[in-house]
Design a protein around this motif. Structure first.
Motif, PDB file in Angstrom:
ATOM      1  N   GLY A  59      22.851  14.759  34.541  1.00  0.00           N
ATOM      2  CA  GLY A  59      24.169  15.078  35.095  1.00  0.00           C
ATOM      3  C   GLY A  59      25.272  14.924  34.055  1.00  0.00           C
ATOM      4  O   GLY A  59      26.320  15.577  34.144  1.00  0.00           O
ATOM      5  N   GLY A  96      23.178  13.622  38.665  1.00  0.00           N
ATOM      6  CA  GLY A  96      24.452  13.386  39.363  1.00  0.00           C
ATOM      7  C   GLY A  96      25.652  13.185  38.449  1.00  0.00           C
ATOM      8  O   GLY A  96      26.788  13.437  38.864  1.00  0.00           O
ATOM      9  N   ASP A 118      21.684   5.014  46.776  1.00  0.00           N
ATOM     10  CA  ASP A 118      20.908   6.147  46.251  1.00  0.00           C
ATOM     11  C   ASP A 118      21.329   7.451  46.929  1.00  0.00           C
ATOM     12  O   ASP A 118      21.434   8.502  46.288  1.00  0.00           O
ATOM     13  CB  ASP A 118      19.406   5.935  46.505  1.00  0.00           C
ATOM     14  N   GLY A 121      24.238   8.933  45.373  1.00  0.00           N
ATOM     15  CA  GLY A 121      23.814   9.582  44.126  1.00  0.00           C
ATOM     16  C   GLY A 121      23.183  10.939  44.398  1.00  0.00           C
ATOM     17  O   GLY A 121      23.473  11.931  43.702  1.00  0.00           O
ATOM     18  N   GLY A 168      18.560  15.914  43.800  1.00  0.00           N
ATOM     19  CA  GLY A 168      17.645  14.838  44.191  1.00  0.00           C
ATOM     20  C   GLY A 168      16.969  15.123  45.525  1.00  0.00           C
ATOM     21  O   GLY A 168      17.264  16.117  46.200  1.00  0.00           O
ATOM     22  N   THR A 169      16.067  14.226  45.892  1.00  0.00           N
ATOM     23  CA  THR A 169      15.300  14.397  47.130  1.00  0.00           C
ATOM     24  C   THR A 169      15.512  13.209  48.067  1.00  0.00           C
ATOM     25  O   THR A 169      16.273  13.303  49.020  1.00  0.00           O
ATOM     26  CB  THR A 169      13.800  14.563  46.803  1.00  0.00           C
ATOM     27  N   VAL A 170      14.854  12.104  47.768  1.00  0.00           N
ATOM     28  CA  VAL A 170      14.951  10.907  48.618  1.00  0.00           C
ATOM     29  C   VAL A 170      15.279   9.701  47.734  1.00  0.00           C
ATOM     30  O   VAL A 170      15.102   9.765  46.516  1.00  0.00           O
ATOM     31  CB  VAL A 170      13.616  10.652  49.366  1.00  0.00           C
ATOM     32  N   HIS A 173      14.334   6.869  43.202  1.00  0.00           N
ATOM     33  CA  HIS A 173      14.067   7.347  41.836  1.00  0.00           C
ATOM     34  C   HIS A 173      15.274   8.182  41.404  1.00  0.00           C
ATOM     35  O   HIS A 173      16.255   8.266  42.132  1.00  0.00           O
ATOM     36  CB  HIS A 173      12.776   8.172  41.794  1.00  0.00           C
ATOM     37  N   THR A 175      16.613  12.059  39.286  1.00  0.00           N
ATOM     38  CA  THR A 175      16.201  13.473  39.225  1.00  0.00           C
ATOM     39  C   THR A 175      15.137  13.717  38.138  1.00  0.00           C
ATOM     40  O   THR A 175      14.423  14.706  38.202  1.00  0.00           O
ATOM     41  CB  THR A 175      17.417  14.398  39.005  1.00  0.00           C
ATOM     42  N   VAL A 178      12.061  13.552  40.069  1.00  0.00           N
ATOM     43  CA  VAL A 178      11.927  14.758  40.895  1.00  0.00           C
ATOM     44  C   VAL A 178      11.384  15.902  40.036  1.00  0.00           C
ATOM     45  O   VAL A 178      10.457  16.620  40.426  1.00  0.00           O
ATOM     46  CB  VAL A 178      13.292  15.156  41.521  1.00  0.00           C
ATOM     47  N   ALA A 234      20.568   1.789  41.838  1.00  0.00           N
ATOM     48  CA  ALA A 234      21.183   3.115  41.990  1.00  0.00           C
ATOM     49  C   ALA A 234      22.063   3.383  40.778  1.00  0.00           C
ATOM     50  O   ALA A 234      22.790   2.508  40.318  1.00  0.00           O
ATOM     51  CB  ALA A 234      22.029   3.156  43.262  1.00  0.00           C
ATOM     52  N   GLY A 235      21.975   4.597  40.257  1.00  0.00           N
ATOM     53  CA  GLY A 235      22.862   4.998  39.163  1.00  0.00           C
ATOM     54  C   GLY A 235      22.512   4.411  37.809  1.00  0.00           C
ATOM     55  O   GLY A 235      23.193   4.672  36.828  1.00  0.00           O
TER      56      GLY A 235
END
Ligand code: UTP
Length: 282
Positions: A59, A96, A118, A121, A168-170, A173, A175, A178, A234-235
């Motif tokens: 990102g 992100g 998350d 994010g 992202g997905t869930v 983790h 990207t 992913v 996160a992040g």
């Protein structure tokens, strides 16, 4: 017809326009199992090679703080266009960057559940993915309409479109992970991690400018550098997400790590040419 062949994934798939897409013919008459594969599809009057490459675009590459930020986006659209016209399918997984950092920092004092942070994010990654998708569409490239919310959805979109862009997905983790999962599921030849450092270093070069840099590493060595495959916070940013590296190791997926601020390096890696960066092999 012009015939162009290249090695991808682990199957051979040859079809003409009357046949269903390659992804629907696994195990059928048009599929030959091999260590490497040749995938040929007829599109109009041409037979195209459909090598799939997945690129994790950090990102930070969207760089809202930099004056010439539009040029990077413009150049990336050019890279995508050229790749598609040479018969490469591209999946771009966008990080992100600044909106993720800002959103997570704003919420952190009042939200303590890591998975809730998350999700902030993830929302930022989808915002950035939308920016990249719209720029590619504006450039006249056939790109999937949706921003897929899961790897399965992205694999489906890849069978219909030459370009898919997602974020992202869930929770749990980044990207990078992913992109690595998508590369494994779509049987891509490799996953490119386009970040904002020239190479993988023995330590973060921002903290230790004397850290050793590597042209080549094994996946095991990369895992040692980034640490065990856990989602710490996160992040938080490592050169490659340790969770993703763990999955790449389990599946023997090669990774090219490079400085994505220079789209020419991304282009060289996509095309299988020499590139400046770190080549990580099983
Ligand atoms: P990024 O993929 O941008 O991660 O997702 P990053 O490593 O922090 O930043 P880059 O690589 O410099 O862009 C931002 C955050 O969104 C959450 C994580 O908290 C991640 O740190 N996220 C993202 C998820 O939980 N799941 C995802 O699938 C993607």
């Amino acid at each position: 017809y012009a015939l162009r062949l290249s090695l991808v994934g682990s199957e051979m798939c040859i079809r003409d326009s009357a046949s269903p897409p390659c992804s629907a013919t696994k195990g059928g008459i048009s599929t030959l199992q091999r260590h490497k594969s040749i995938r040929i599809e007829r599109q109009g009057a041409n037979l195209w090679t459909m090598t799939t490459v997945v690129v994790a675009l950090g990102g930070s590459l969207l760089r809202p703080e930099v004056d010439e930020r539009h040029k990077w986006l413009e150049d990336m659209v050019g890279v995508v266009k050229n790749s598609v016209s040479s018969g490469i399918k591209l999946a771009l997984v966008v990080g992100g960057g600044a909106p993720a950092r800002e959103g997570i920092d704003l919420a952190r004092p009042v939200i303590h559940d890591l998975s809730h942070l998350d999700r902030i994010g993830i929302a930022a990654t989808r915002l950035n993915a939308t920016i990249v998708r719209e720029a590619i569409a504006e450039g006249g490239v056939r790109v999937s309409d949706n921003i897929p919310k899961s790897v399965d959805e992205a694999v489906d979109e890849l069978s219909d479109f030459p370009v898919v862009v997602m974020g992202g997905t869930v929770p749990g983790h980044t990207t990078d992970a992913v992109a690595i999962r998508l590369a494994i599921q779509s049987e891509a030849a490799k996953c490119i991690i386009a970040t904002n450092v020239a190479k993988v270093h023995s330590e973060d070069p921002r903290g230790n400018p004397g850290a050793e840099s590597f042209d080549r590493l094994t996946l095991d060595e990369l895992q040692e550098i980034v640490g065990p495959p856990d989602h710490a916070d996160a992040g938080s940013s490592k050169v490659v997400d340790p969770v993703g590296v763990g999955e790449a190791r389990e599946n023997g997926l090669p990774l090219d790590v490079l400085d994505g601020r220079d789209p020419r390096r991304i282009s060289s890696s996509i095309n299988g040419e020499d590139f400046e960066g770190t080549m990580v092999t099983p």
